[in-house]
Enzyme design. Sequence first.
Site, PDB file in Angstrom:
ATOM      1  N   ALA A   1       0.888  -1.293  -0.068  1.00  0.00           N
ATOM      2  CA  ALA A   1      -0.004   0.130  -0.082  1.00  0.00           C
ATOM      3  C   ALA A   1       0.913   1.144  -0.137  1.00  0.00           C
ATOM      4  O   ALA A   1       1.915   1.544   0.800  1.00  0.00           O
ATOM      5  CB  ALA A   1      -0.789  -0.136   1.233  1.00  0.00           C
ATOM      6  N   HIS A   2       0.624   1.929  -1.123  1.00  0.00           N
ATOM      7  CA  HIS A   2       1.749   3.111  -1.267  1.00  0.00           C
ATOM      8  C   HIS A   2       0.980   4.269  -1.768  1.00  0.00           C
ATOM      9  O   HIS A   2       1.555   5.384  -1.744  1.00  0.00           O
ATOM     10  CB  HIS A   2       2.957   2.871  -1.930  1.00  0.00           C
ATOM     11  N   ARG A   3      -0.293   4.023  -2.490  1.00  0.00           N
ATOM     12  CA  ARG A   3      -0.832   5.430  -2.964  1.00  0.00           C
ATOM     13  C   ARG A   3      -1.004   6.506  -2.148  1.00  0.00           C
ATOM     14  O   ARG A   3      -1.879   6.105  -0.872  1.00  0.00           O
ATOM     15  CB  ARG A   3      -1.831   4.987  -3.681  1.00  0.00           C
ATOM     16  N   GLN A   4      -1.173   7.773  -2.499  1.00  0.00           N
ATOM     17  CA  GLN A   4      -1.210   8.946  -1.559  1.00  0.00           C
ATOM     18  C   GLN A   4      -2.892   8.805  -1.046  1.00  0.00           C
ATOM     19  O   GLN A   4      -2.892   9.050   0.015  1.00  0.00           O
ATOM     20  CB  GLN A   4      -1.162  10.150  -2.469  1.00  0.00           C
TER      21      GLN A   4
ATOM     22  N   ASP B   1      -2.589  -1.809  -3.535  1.00  0.00           N
ATOM     23  CA  ASP B   1      -3.242  -0.722  -4.172  1.00  0.00           C
ATOM     24  C   ASP B   1      -2.294  -0.442  -5.551  1.00  0.00           C
ATOM     25  O   ASP B   1      -2.495   0.673  -6.190  1.00  0.00           O
ATOM     26  CB  ASP B   1      -3.555   0.471  -3.204  1.00  0.00           C
TER      27      ASP B   1
END
Length: 283
Positions: free
Chosen positions: A127-130, A203
């Site tokens: 999970a890395h999306r802003q 994500d």
Amino acid sequence: VEEILLRRKPDSVLVQGDTNSVLGGALAAAKLHIKVGHVEAGLRSYDKTMPEEINRVLTDHCSDYLFAPTEQAGTILKSEGIPENTVFVTGNTIVDALYQNIEIARRKSTILSTLDIQPSRYFLATAHRQENVDNRERLTSILNGLRSVADFYHQPVVYPVHPHALTRIKEFGLDTAGVVLIDPVDYFDFLILQNYSRLVLTDSGGVQEETCILGVPCVTLRDNTERPETVEVGANMLAGTDSENILECVRLSFERGGRWRNPFGDGTAAEKIVDIITGGSNG
């Protein structure tokens, strides 16, 4: 980028994906009247709150060659008024890369033994999306969902955590108990973690594709996807970030089981792209 292009004077510039650097490279080349080829053209989530969606659309509409990974992506481009003779369905180079590197990864990687985990007896998460990690409520719910999966199946959820995501976890004071946080890993190690995981929760758009190609079920921690083909063939389910829904989608993924076809090509996308830009398939 502009300085390099002025110095090198290339006949064409290839950009791949949907990052800020992709859009920057495409704009710099287009303004210098250098032909632009966009690899992974035509992907759409239709969610303009995502920076990547803006980058995709703008890059597509300033490109001269649009290399769509699937027929569906090609149809989207044509529906947006892009000339049909500039759209080429090539498959995705991610297939090329995966086919070329998976055996190398199997030989070189020791990540499973390093983490003391067994094939098909762990889950992998990213999970890395802003919109996920910068939102305390969404990130909390994701971590709760991962913990629920680990508790329900009595198997670890391994999360190679992006530095920005880790910063947010600490800033928000979030509980990561039940989730195995590890440092980011290299490409070979990550391929192995994907290939031998029981299921991947992510994500990431690229991970949705890679799991589909590898035959590993995926649950996407988003409300939409620019890779709808993964959902349509049965490789992927959209869970959003609700913790209960995350667990439910994992359960449903296992219940339906089955195999699916890879919709992203046969691993020759790069050859096709080179052939097109050098004139072999472009008159």
